[in-house]
Design an enzyme around this catalytic site. Sequence first.
Site, PDB file in Angstrom:
ATOM      1  CB  CYS A  51      -0.959  -0.029   1.178  1.00 15.95           C
ATOM      2  SG  CYS A  51      -2.338   1.124   0.942  1.00 15.95           S
ATOM      3  CG  ASP A  82      -5.512   1.729   7.929  1.00 15.71           C
ATOM      4  OD1 ASP A  82      -4.745   0.987   7.281  1.00 15.71           O
ATOM      5  OD2 ASP A  82      -5.916   2.830   7.520  1.00 15.71           O
TER       6      ASP A  82
HETATM    7  P1  RI2 Z   1      -0.096   6.088   7.061  1.00 11.44           P
HETATM    8  C1  RI2 Z   1      -3.768   3.297   4.418  1.00 11.44           C
HETATM    9  O1  RI2 Z   1      -5.146   3.064   4.194  1.00 11.44           O
HETATM   10  C2  RI2 Z   1      -2.982   1.983   4.305  1.00 11.44           C
HETATM   11  O2  RI2 Z   1      -3.685   0.895   4.912  1.00 11.44           O
HETATM   12  C3  RI2 Z   1      -1.746   2.358   5.116  1.00 11.44           C
HETATM   13  O3  RI2 Z   1      -0.970   1.248   5.488  1.00 11.44           O
HETATM   14  C4  RI2 Z   1      -2.412   3.033   6.311  1.00 11.44           C
HETATM   15  O4  RI2 Z   1      -3.498   3.786   5.756  1.00 11.44           O
HETATM   16  C5  RI2 Z   1      -1.496   3.900   7.144  1.00 11.44           C
HETATM   17  O5  RI2 Z   1      -1.033   4.943   6.354  1.00 11.44           O
HETATM   18  P2  RI2 Z   1      -5.946   3.816   2.958  1.00 11.44           P
HETATM   19  O6  RI2 Z   1      -6.187   5.231   3.445  1.00 11.44           O
HETATM   20  O7  RI2 Z   1      -0.866   6.685   8.221  1.00 11.44           O
HETATM   21  O8  RI2 Z   1      -5.042   3.756   1.740  1.00 11.44           O
HETATM   22  O9  RI2 Z   1       1.183   5.392   7.530  1.00 11.44           O
HETATM   23  O10 RI2 Z   1      -7.213   3.023   2.796  1.00 11.44           O
HETATM   24  O11 RI2 Z   1       0.155   7.059   5.912  1.00 11.44           O
END
Ligand code: RI2
Length: 322
Positions: free
Chosen positions: A135, A204
Site C-alpha cells: 500500500c 490503520d
Molecule cells: P499512514 C492506508 O489506508 C494503508 O492501509 C496504510 O498502510 C495506512 O493507511 C497507514 O497509512 P488507505 O487510506 O498513516 O489507503 O502510515 O485506505 O500514511
Amino acid sequence: MSISYPRDFMSIVDDIKKMRIRGAGRIARAAIKALKLVSESFEGDDREEFIEYIKSASKILLNTRPTAVSLPNALRYVLFRLLEEYRSGGSLEALKETVNKSVNSFVKLSKNALKKIGEYGARLIDDGDVILTHCNSAAVLSIIIKAKADSKNISVYATETRPRFQGRKTIKVLNKYGVRTTLIVDSAVGYFMNKINKVFVGADAILANGALINKIGTFSIAIIANEFNVPLYVAAETYKYSPDSLFGVKAKIEERSPTEVISPSFLSRLNYVKVRNPAFDITSPRYITAIISEVGIYHPSVFPRVAEKIFKFRYSELYPWE
Ligand code: RI2
C-alpha cells in the site's frame, strides 16, 4: 432542525470518503482541520449550541472512513480539550481558541511522530537490505527515506495494492528519492519473498492484543513472511491504537464499492456473481516482529500500554462526540 455546514467542510468530508485524501495519518489531520473550519464558521453566541455543532460535525467525519482509528483519536484529542474548557466555563471565544490550538498541536505532533518513526525505523535497516512494502504508508516511507539519507544501500519491492493501486503512490515517492524499486502485483509476494530481508507496513489500527488492522493483503503478506522467516515491522504512531478494542469493541473493517473492483456493466452480465471488496484485514500479533512508534520500537504486546501512556485516553469519555 437541519444543521448546515460550511462548503469547504463538506468538500473535505467528500475527499476523505472518496479517498482523494487517504492514508490513516493524513485522514486524521484532514478531519480535524475540517473541524476547525466548522468552529470558525459558527456565528451564534451560545456556548451549548457551539458544542452541539462541533459534536454533530465530528459524527459526520467519523462516518467517512470507519476503520482508521487515527480519525476518532484525532477527534478525541480536540474534543477532550474543548469539553474541558467548556466545563471550566470558558467563553465562546475561548472555546473556539481551544479548537484552533488543539487542532494545530495534533497536526504538529503527528508530523513530528512521522519524523521520529523514520529515525527509529531506519536503525532496523541494514546496508544492502531488500525491503517489501504494501500500500502507501507515510510512516513506512519516512523509515525508508531516512535509511536512504543515512546512505544505506537499500532496494524495495512495492506491491501495487489493488483495487485502488496505492502502491503507485509509493513507487513515485521512492523514485523521487532515488530508491531502487520493483513494482509487483499483490499476488506475486510469495514468488519474491525469498529475496526479501524485511517487510515494513503501515497501520490503520492496532488493537489491545497487539493485532494489526491494515490494508487488505497485509495478513497474507504476514503469513508468507513468517513462512520464509522474514521479519515484519509495523510503522505506527501511538494515535493508531484503538482504545475501545480494550473493551472488546469489534474493529470495523470497511467494505468499499464493488465498482472499485469491476465495472458495473461487466458485472451486470453475470447473474450469479457478486463482488466483495474489504479494504482492510487483521494480522495476529504473532506475525509481527515489532511496532515502530514515535517513542521507540516495541513488541506488539507492549505497544498498547505505551500508546495509552502517550495519548492519555480518557476511558470514561471515549466517545466525546455523543
Ligand atoms: P499512514 C492506508 O489506508 C494503508 O492501509 C496504510 O498502510 C495506512 O493507511 C497507514 O497509512 P488507505 O487510506 O498513516 O489507503 O502510515 O485506505 O500514511
